[in-house]
Design a protein around this motif. Structure first.
Motif, PDB file in Angstrom:
ATOM      1  N   UNK A  62       6.155   4.728  -3.565  1.00 29.71           N
ATOM      2  CA  UNK A  62       5.135   4.435  -2.528  1.00 29.71           C
ATOM      3  C   UNK A  62       5.850   3.892  -1.463  1.00 29.71           C
ATOM      4  N   UNK A  63       5.280   4.310  -0.141  1.00 30.72           N
ATOM      5  CA  UNK A  63       5.839   4.009   0.868  1.00 30.72           C
ATOM      6  C   UNK A  63       4.589   3.347   2.032  1.00 30.72           C
ATOM      7  N   UNK A  64       5.021   2.592   2.918  1.00 25.15           N
ATOM      8  CA  UNK A  64       3.942   2.160   4.105  1.00 25.15           C
ATOM      9  C   UNK A  64       4.726   1.763   5.343  1.00 25.15           C
ATOM     10  N   UNK A  65       4.161   2.261   6.475  1.00 30.68           N
ATOM     11  CA  UNK A  65       4.898   1.966   7.878  1.00 30.68           C
ATOM     12  C   UNK A  65       3.823   0.943   8.290  1.00 30.68           C
ATOM     13  N   UNK A  66       4.236  -0.049   9.090  1.00 31.83           N
ATOM     14  CA  UNK A  66       3.638  -1.042   9.822  1.00 31.83           C
ATOM     15  C   UNK A  66       3.896  -1.028  11.380  1.00 31.83           C
ATOM     16  N   UNK A  67       2.991  -0.659  12.207  1.00 32.22           N
ATOM     17  CA  UNK A  67       3.243  -0.670  13.633  1.00 32.22           C
ATOM     18  C   UNK A  67       4.161   0.257  14.172  1.00 32.22           C
ATOM     19  N   UNK A  68       4.570   1.511  13.335  1.00 30.64           N
ATOM     20  CA  UNK A  68       5.443   2.536  13.677  1.00 30.64           C
ATOM     21  C   UNK A  68       6.710   2.113  13.791  1.00 30.64           C
ATOM     22  N   UNK A  69       7.293   0.719  13.753  1.00 32.78           N
ATOM     23  CA  UNK A  69       8.630   0.329  13.890  1.00 32.78           C
ATOM     24  C   UNK A  69       9.207  -0.183  12.584  1.00 32.78           C
ATOM     25  N   UNK A  70       8.448  -0.394  11.671  1.00 28.49           N
ATOM     26  CA  UNK A  70       8.886  -1.224  10.427  1.00 28.49           C
ATOM     27  C   UNK A  70       8.108  -0.166   9.138  1.00 28.49           C
ATOM     28  N   UNK A  71       9.159   0.032   8.012  1.00 25.67           N
ATOM     29  CA  UNK A  71       8.535   0.797   6.846  1.00 25.67           C
ATOM     30  C   UNK A  71       9.333   0.258   5.791  1.00 25.67           C
ATOM     31  N   UNK A  72       8.568   0.493   4.573  1.00 27.08           N
ATOM     32  CA  UNK A  72       9.342   0.085   3.308  1.00 27.08           C
ATOM     33  C   UNK A  72       9.136   1.109   2.317  1.00 27.08           C
ATOM     34  N   UNK A  73       9.843   1.297   1.368  1.00 27.61           N
ATOM     35  CA  UNK A  73       9.630   2.328   0.309  1.00 27.61           C
ATOM     36  C   UNK A  73      10.033   1.784  -0.939  1.00 27.61           C
ATOM     37  N   UNK A  74       9.316   1.999  -2.200  1.00 26.67           N
ATOM     38  CA  UNK A  74       9.652   1.450  -3.362  1.00 26.67           C
ATOM     39  C   UNK A  74       9.636   2.454  -4.565  1.00 26.67           C
ATOM     40  N   UNK A  75      10.285   2.077  -5.618  1.00 32.06           N
ATOM     41  CA  UNK A  75      10.171   2.856  -6.776  1.00 32.06           C
ATOM     42  C   UNK A  75       9.791   2.058  -7.825  1.00 32.06           C
ATOM     43  N   UNK A  76       8.615   2.242  -8.474  1.00 31.56           N
ATOM     44  CA  UNK A  76       8.366   1.445  -9.690  1.00 31.56           C
ATOM     45  C   UNK A  76       8.156   2.404 -10.786  1.00 31.56           C
ATOM     46  N   UNK A  77       8.988   1.872 -11.881  1.00 30.68           N
ATOM     47  CA  UNK A  77       8.673   2.761 -13.131  1.00 30.68           C
ATOM     48  C   UNK A  77       7.837   2.107 -14.284  1.00 30.68           C
ATOM     49  N   UNK A  78       7.399   3.477 -14.790  1.00 30.38           N
ATOM     50  CA  UNK A  78       6.412   2.814 -16.258  1.00 30.38           C
ATOM     51  C   UNK A  78       7.108   3.546 -17.407  1.00 30.38           C
ATOM     52  N   UNK A  79       6.617   3.454 -18.671  1.00 29.29           N
ATOM     53  CA  UNK A  79       7.188   4.492 -19.606  1.00 29.29           C
ATOM     54  C   UNK A  79       6.424   5.811 -19.669  1.00 29.29           C
ATOM     55  N   UNK A  80       5.212   5.649 -19.221  1.00 35.69           N
ATOM     56  CA  UNK A  80       4.345   7.091 -19.346  1.00 35.69           C
ATOM     57  C   UNK A  80       3.816   7.559 -18.043  1.00 35.69           C
ATOM     58  N   UNK A  81       3.503   8.663 -17.978  1.00 35.75           N
ATOM     59  CA  UNK A  81       2.625   9.074 -16.749  1.00 35.75           C
ATOM     60  C   UNK A  81       1.361   8.577 -16.748  1.00 35.75           C
ATOM     61  N   UNK A  82       0.815   8.620 -18.037  1.00 33.35           N
ATOM     62  CA  UNK A  82      -0.519   8.124 -18.354  1.00 33.35           C
ATOM     63  C   UNK A  82      -0.703   6.502 -17.348  1.00 33.35           C
ATOM     64  N   UNK A  83       0.167   5.587 -17.407  1.00 37.92           N
ATOM     65  CA  UNK A  83      -0.013   4.335 -16.924  1.00 37.92           C
ATOM     66  C   UNK A  83       0.586   4.479 -15.313  1.00 37.92           C
ATOM     67  N   UNK A  84       1.475   5.376 -14.904  1.00 38.74           N
ATOM     68  CA  UNK A  84       1.587   5.701 -13.429  1.00 38.74           C
ATOM     69  C   UNK A  84       0.497   6.183 -12.835  1.00 38.74           C
ATOM     70  N   UNK A  85      -0.432   6.837 -13.416  1.00 39.41           N
ATOM     71  CA  UNK A  85      -1.842   7.227 -12.855  1.00 39.41           C
ATOM     72  C   UNK A  85      -2.939   6.030 -12.887  1.00 39.41           C
ATOM     73  N   UNK A  86      -2.614   4.877 -13.663  1.00 44.81           N
ATOM     74  CA  UNK A  86      -3.604   3.956 -13.901  1.00 44.81           C
ATOM     75  C   UNK A  86      -3.826   3.189 -12.439  1.00 44.81           C
TER      76      UNK A  86
END
Length: 312
Positions: A62-86
């Motif tokens: 997931x990523x987010x941009x703030x005011x066009x000049x700052x942004x962050x991106x993260x990867x968060x893992x789970x064991x199953x795709x089912x939980x990833x969609x929760x």
């Protein structure tokens, strides 16, 4: 109160916790849904320890941009795709992105030890542990990156519901919708073709020399090619290196939307820049792909449920 299958299903949908965990929580709290959620939260530490050795290779970027000049991106893992969609899990990932947007840390250990979104009573790691209890799977904040630029803009692109995420940082005097659209197109290119560098200037000389050594060894192991003159062999090596550079260097890649099938990304950005009275320079990009490089387990969900039922 008798615990019904409907109640277990409802608690599972609310929290993403395992089916048997939900059933136990409801039994322990006499069917009180709110109390059952709290029960799952309170058992966080024990659950986190039990799950520590399991593989978390699903999840989302997931990523987010703030005011066009700052942004962050993260990867968060789970064991199953089912939980990833929760929704519970996705809300947590959104909060992790918010944390990454304001952090001053660049190392994961320091990031995990900092106060959670300004709440000095909890660290990021403690909130992760609580979330493991509620969701019922091993979770992992695998990586994050924060980028900033003063004279330019940052755009983000998320592909496949969070399977791949890209940030593109560009220097430009003009930041309008046309420029942002062009950079979004470039972000899509990065997601699809997996560039490793912005330009050839960013490629380490050691990498190129190593590739040349491999190519030379391949040629010398070929009975026909090894008999060619040294000048021809060097020309073959340089030709193959140049071809590889056009594949791994973003600005040298053929722009995927090019009408003639030949226009490079560099020429595309030059064209958009001229049309908008500016020069667009890509400073860097970040590409995260969920589970990249992680071993994924083969799951038989039906067998897992059967085993849980048999053990209850």
């Amino acid at each position: 109160m008798a615990v019904t299958a409907k109640m277990v299903k409802e608690l599972r949908e609310m929290t993403g916790a395992g089916m048997m965990d939900c059933k136990k929580a409801l039994n322990e709290t006499d069917g009180d849904m709110d109390a059952a959620v709290e029960y799952l939260r309170k058992n966080g530490q024990a659950k986190a320890e039990k799950k520590a050795g399991r593989i978390a290779a699903e999840g989302i970027v997931m990523a987010e941009v703030k005011d066009d000049h700052t942004a962050a991106i993260v990867e968060v893992n789970s064991e199953t795709d089912f939980v990833a969609k929760n929704a519970e899990f996705q809300g947590f990932v959104k909060a992790v992105v918010d944390q990454a947007l304001v952090t001053e840390n660049t190392e994961m250990d320091a990031f995990m030890a900092e106060a959670w979104n300004g709440d000095a009573s909890k660290t990021v790691n403690e909130v992760l542990t609580e979330k493991i209890a509620v969701i019922g799977e091993k979770l992992s904040i695998r990586r994050f990156e924060k980028v900033t630029i003063d004279n330019g803009t940052v755009v983000s692109y998320i592909h496949g519901g969070g399977r791949i995420g890209v940030l593109v940082v560009a220097e430009t005097e003009v930041v309008n919708e046309a420029v942002k659209e062009a950079l979004k197109n470039v972000a899509m290119q990065i997601a699809a073709l997996h560039a490793k560098y912005v330009s050839q200037a960013d490629v380490d000389a050691d990498y190129i020399n190593h590739e040349k050594e491999i190519l030379l060894a391949q040629i010398m192991n070929d009975p026909k090619e090894s008999q060619k003159p040294e000048k021809v062999i060097q020309g073959m090596i340089n030709g193959r290196i140049n071809k590889e550079m056009k594949e791994i260097c973003l600005l040298d890649q053929v722009y995927v939307k090019a009408e003639d099938g030949k226009q490079s990304v560099a020429k595309y950005l030059e064209e958009v820049g001229k049309a908008n009275g500016t020069e667009i320079k890509i400073q860097k990009f970040v590409r995260f792909e969920t589970g990249e490089g992680l071993e994924k387990k083969n799951e038989d969900f039906a067998a897992e449920v059967a085993a849980q039922m048999a053990g209850n």
